[in-house]
Enzyme design. Structure first.
Site, PDB file in Angstrom:
ATOM      1  N   SER A 108      94.668 -62.336 -28.603  1.00  0.00           N
ATOM      2  CA  SER A 108      95.618 -63.158 -29.252  1.00  0.00           C
ATOM      3  C   SER A 108      95.691 -63.234 -30.687  1.00  0.00           C
ATOM      4  O   SER A 108      94.552 -63.332 -31.223  1.00  0.00           O
ATOM      5  CB  SER A 108      95.712 -64.596 -28.623  1.00  0.00           C
ATOM      6  OG  SER A 108      96.758 -65.330 -29.374  1.00  0.00           O
ATOM      7  N   TYR A 130     102.998 -63.039 -31.606  1.00  0.00           N
ATOM      8  CA  TYR A 130     104.388 -63.850 -31.609  1.00  0.00           C
ATOM      9  C   TYR A 130     104.969 -63.392 -32.973  1.00  0.00           C
ATOM     10  O   TYR A 130     104.681 -62.643 -33.994  1.00  0.00           O
ATOM     11  CB  TYR A 130     104.001 -65.315 -31.534  1.00  0.00           C
ATOM     12  CG  TYR A 130     102.982 -65.788 -30.504  1.00  0.00           C
ATOM     13  CD1 TYR A 130     103.598 -66.127 -29.333  1.00  0.00           C
ATOM     14  CD2 TYR A 130     101.823 -66.183 -30.677  1.00  0.00           C
ATOM     15  CE1 TYR A 130     102.997 -66.635 -28.377  1.00  0.00           C
ATOM     16  CE2 TYR A 130     100.936 -66.672 -29.687  1.00  0.00           C
ATOM     17  CZ  TYR A 130     101.567 -66.749 -28.451  1.00  0.00           C
ATOM     18  OH  TYR A 130     100.813 -67.276 -27.554  1.00  0.00           O
ATOM     19  N   THR A 156     104.577 -61.922 -27.245  1.00  0.00           N
ATOM     20  CA  THR A 156     104.927 -63.121 -26.135  1.00  0.00           C
ATOM     21  C   THR A 156     106.268 -63.537 -26.908  1.00  0.00           C
ATOM     22  O   THR A 156     106.453 -63.964 -27.884  1.00  0.00           O
ATOM     23  CB  THR A 156     103.780 -63.771 -26.228  1.00  0.00           C
ATOM     24  OG1 THR A 156     102.734 -63.363 -25.799  1.00  0.00           O
ATOM     25  CG2 THR A 156     104.184 -65.065 -25.160  1.00  0.00           C
ATOM     26  N   LYS A 254     105.863 -60.137 -22.986  1.00  0.00           N
ATOM     27  CA  LYS A 254     105.472 -61.116 -21.986  1.00  0.00           C
ATOM     28  C   LYS A 254     106.084 -62.341 -22.205  1.00  0.00           C
ATOM     29  O   LYS A 254     106.733 -62.654 -23.437  1.00  0.00           O
ATOM     30  CB  LYS A 254     104.007 -61.424 -22.472  1.00  0.00           C
ATOM     31  CG  LYS A 254     103.231 -62.349 -21.676  1.00  0.00           C
ATOM     32  CD  LYS A 254     101.691 -62.161 -22.177  1.00  0.00           C
ATOM     33  CE  LYS A 254     100.782 -63.108 -21.134  1.00  0.00           C
ATOM     34  NZ  LYS A 254     101.121 -64.598 -21.240  1.00  0.00           N
ATOM     35  N   HIS A 278     103.967 -68.761 -19.566  1.00  0.00           N
ATOM     36  CA  HIS A 278     103.087 -69.230 -20.291  1.00  0.00           C
ATOM     37  C   HIS A 278     102.194 -70.207 -19.577  1.00  0.00           C
ATOM     38  O   HIS A 278     101.670 -71.171 -20.161  1.00  0.00           O
ATOM     39  CB  HIS A 278     103.833 -69.741 -21.349  1.00  0.00           C
ATOM     40  CG  HIS A 278     103.207 -69.464 -22.799  1.00  0.00           C
ATOM     41  ND1 HIS A 278     103.657 -68.618 -23.736  1.00  0.00           N
ATOM     42  CD2 HIS A 278     101.663 -69.899 -23.209  1.00  0.00           C
ATOM     43  CE1 HIS A 278     102.887 -68.467 -24.814  1.00  0.00           C
ATOM     44  NE2 HIS A 278     101.942 -69.147 -24.673  1.00  0.00           N
ATOM     45  N   ASP A 309     101.582 -63.085 -14.604  1.00  0.00           N
ATOM     46  CA  ASP A 309     100.375 -63.788 -14.773  1.00  0.00           C
ATOM     47  C   ASP A 309     100.749 -65.198 -14.609  1.00  0.00           C
ATOM     48  O   ASP A 309     102.072 -65.831 -14.460  1.00  0.00           O
ATOM     49  CB  ASP A 309      99.970 -63.688 -16.525  1.00  0.00           C
ATOM     50  CG  ASP A 309     101.216 -64.383 -17.371  1.00  0.00           C
ATOM     51  OD1 ASP A 309     101.284 -65.453 -17.571  1.00  0.00           O
ATOM     52  OD2 ASP A 309     101.568 -63.358 -18.149  1.00  0.00           O
ATOM     53  N   ARG A 313      93.680 -67.412  -8.932  1.00  0.00           N
ATOM     54  CA  ARG A 313      92.660 -67.881  -9.021  1.00  0.00           C
ATOM     55  C   ARG A 313      91.529 -67.149  -7.829  1.00  0.00           C
ATOM     56  O   ARG A 313      90.498 -67.670  -7.938  1.00  0.00           O
ATOM     57  CB  ARG A 313      92.678 -69.432  -8.316  1.00  0.00           C
ATOM     58  CG  ARG A 313      93.636 -70.067  -9.429  1.00  0.00           C
ATOM     59  CD  ARG A 313      92.795 -70.555 -10.743  1.00  0.00           C
ATOM     60  NE  ARG A 313      93.476 -71.535 -11.807  1.00  0.00           N
ATOM     61  CZ  ARG A 313      94.276 -71.178 -12.480  1.00  0.00           C
ATOM     62  NH1 ARG A 313      94.657 -69.836 -12.608  1.00  0.00           N
ATOM     63  NH2 ARG A 313      95.048 -72.160 -13.119  1.00  0.00           N
ATOM     64  N   GLY A 332      94.041 -65.919 -17.406  1.00  0.00           N
ATOM     65  CA  GLY A 332      93.671 -66.626 -18.478  1.00  0.00           C
ATOM     66  C   GLY A 332      92.706 -67.844 -18.236  1.00  0.00           C
ATOM     67  O   GLY A 332      91.570 -67.606 -18.414  1.00  0.00           O
ATOM     68  N   ARG A 333      93.165 -68.810 -17.624  1.00  0.00           N
ATOM     69  CA  ARG A 333      92.273 -69.881 -17.320  1.00  0.00           C
ATOM     70  C   ARG A 333      91.181 -69.722 -16.542  1.00  0.00           C
ATOM     71  O   ARG A 333      89.905 -70.084 -16.818  1.00  0.00           O
ATOM     72  CB  ARG A 333      93.077 -71.201 -16.686  1.00  0.00           C
ATOM     73  CG  ARG A 333      93.877 -71.729 -17.496  1.00  0.00           C
ATOM     74  CD  ARG A 333      94.508 -73.142 -16.972  1.00  0.00           C
ATOM     75  NE  ARG A 333      95.726 -73.855 -17.592  1.00  0.00           N
ATOM     76  CZ  ARG A 333      96.944 -73.422 -17.751  1.00  0.00           C
ATOM     77  NH1 ARG A 333      97.527 -72.392 -16.645  1.00  0.00           N
ATOM     78  NH2 ARG A 333      98.009 -74.194 -18.522  1.00  0.00           N
TER      79      ARG A 333
END
Length: 406
Positions: A108, A130, A156, A254, A278, A309, A313, A332-333
């Site tokens: 990012s 961005y 994004t 994205k 997002h 995305d 999990r 991501g997470r």
């Protein structure tokens, strides 16, 4: 197994919650407003089922694919995220972990480590931007990424600056000066492992974004850059096309959730798109990305790579996404929980978990390769999918009937 090992992403999240200061943990959870989209992203995968075979199963399975021209060992890419206070090694640890597991990583422009360091750790780095400032500023960021050796560019587009959360937004400081450290000391002191990791570096978390400026220049704070973003008019599709032409290489858009936007992105020069909301952090009430994926993939999958995305999990989630039209997924997470739980090894642990789940699902479905998956391998309940901004329904595997929203 070492004591740092964990067997699922859910376990990693529980460990992350115990190890991170409260404000850091909740900044990762995030979500917007009531969290409807955040919840649906994960829950929607649970609504899908498999159609397994019982005999004649393949002894070996090929999980490899390519994304934006990069060969990857599994269809799992580490998505660009800001990890300013999760772990001292930040994006460099994520990049090394991804490289060790044979996959790519997104960095990012709001990340905490310079693009040069991340590319050195993993040459398969996609730099994300961005639209902030004018074209001259955008060009400067892109050219810095090019000079560093980034393998692709991501823009994004989805962000509405929604900030309210029903459970309360975490208190994140703009900078870590002495007064701030004193104020946040009670949170840090009850998280000794996190505190010790930063103590070994002899510096607090650096809440700056070095990739927003030229290499070697003083980096703005996260919130300073965010304020500049909020003051910048959103890009037109002509701006996206200009950026694609400027980059002249693998280019991913994205934040796509609608069929018409997917088509516009391809027309603007996107070689790939990611169906994304997002991570539930933007416009709450947007459908889960897996619900929107089939229609988007059917509309533009023959012209561009389609990624997805949000809510992934486990390895079975990856298989469901690929079967419904994705080339790969971005997480991501999931890897942030791993990073918080056990640093670089924790990210590798998460990637291993997903790889194992993908392999098991392919075995059960009787597929020798990830590329052999089709919608027939998935049980899609009636009304599951969403065709947004299209004529739909464009995805209707009998006997399932799909919901369409124009």
């Amino acid at each position: 197994m070492s004591s740092g090992w964990f067997e699922t992403v859910a376990v990693a999240q529980r460990r992350a919650r115990k190890q991170l200061p409260k404000s850091v943990y909740w900044s990762i959870v995030a979500g917007s407003e009531q969290g409807a989209t955040l919840t649906d992203n994960v829950a929607a995968f649970g609504e899908l089922g498999f159609t397994p075979h019982a005999g004649g199963l393949p002894a070996k399975r090929d999980l490899a694919t390519t994304v934006l021209g990069q060969p990857v060992s599994t269809p799992v890419i580490c998505s660009p995220t800001g990890v300013q206070a999760v772990h001292p090694d930040g994006e460099v640890a994520v990049a090394r972990a991804a490289a060790n597991r044979g996959t790519a990583v997104g960095l990012s422009s709001f990340g905490s480590k310079p693009v040069e360091e991340v590319v050195a750790a993993n040459p398969q780095t996609f730099f994300q931007v961005y639209w902030i400032g004018g074209r001259d500023q955008m060009e400067a960021r892109v050219e810095r990424a090019r000079a560093a050796g980034a393998a692709g560019l991501i823009i994004t587009l989805d962000w509405t600056f929604a900030s309210g959360r029903d459970w309360g937004s975490p208190k994140i400081p703009e900078r870590m000066d002495l007064a701030t450290m004193v104020r946040y000391a009670p949170q840090a002191l009850v998280r000794p492992r996190w505190l010790a990791a930063y103590a070994r570096t002899f510096r607090p978390p650096d809440l700056k974004v070095p990739n927003m400026v030229a290499a070697g220049q003083p980096a703005p704070t996260f919130f300073g850059a965010y304020a500049q973003w909020a003051a910048t008019p959103p890009p037109a599709w002509d701006d996206v096309a200009w950026l694609a032409q400027l980059w002249g290489g693998p280019f991913l858009v994205k934040g796509i959730i609608r069929v018409d936007d997917a088509k516009r992105a391809v027309d603007a020069g996107a070689s790939a798109i990611s169906v994304s909301n997002h991570g539930g952090n933007d416009l709450d009430g947007t459908p889960a990305t897996i619900r929107a994926l089939p229609a988007v993939a059917a509309a533009v999958g023959g012209q561009a790579e389609v990624l997805v995305d949000g809510g992934i999990r486990r390895g079975g989630d990856v298989v469901k996404a690929v079967a419904l039209g994705a080339r790969a997924v971005m997480i991501g997470r999931a890897y942030l929980w791993g990073l918080a739980a056990n640093g670089q090894a924790g990210v590798e642990n998460v990637l291993d978990i997903l790889r194992g789940g993908i392999d098991s699902a392919l075995l059960g479905l009787g597929k020798a390769a990830i590329r052999d998956l089709t919608p027939d391998d998935i049980v899609v309940p009636p009304g599951f999918t969403r065709t947004l901004g299209g004529d739909g329904p464009v995805f209707d595997p009998a006997p399932n009937r799909q919901a369409t929203t124009g």
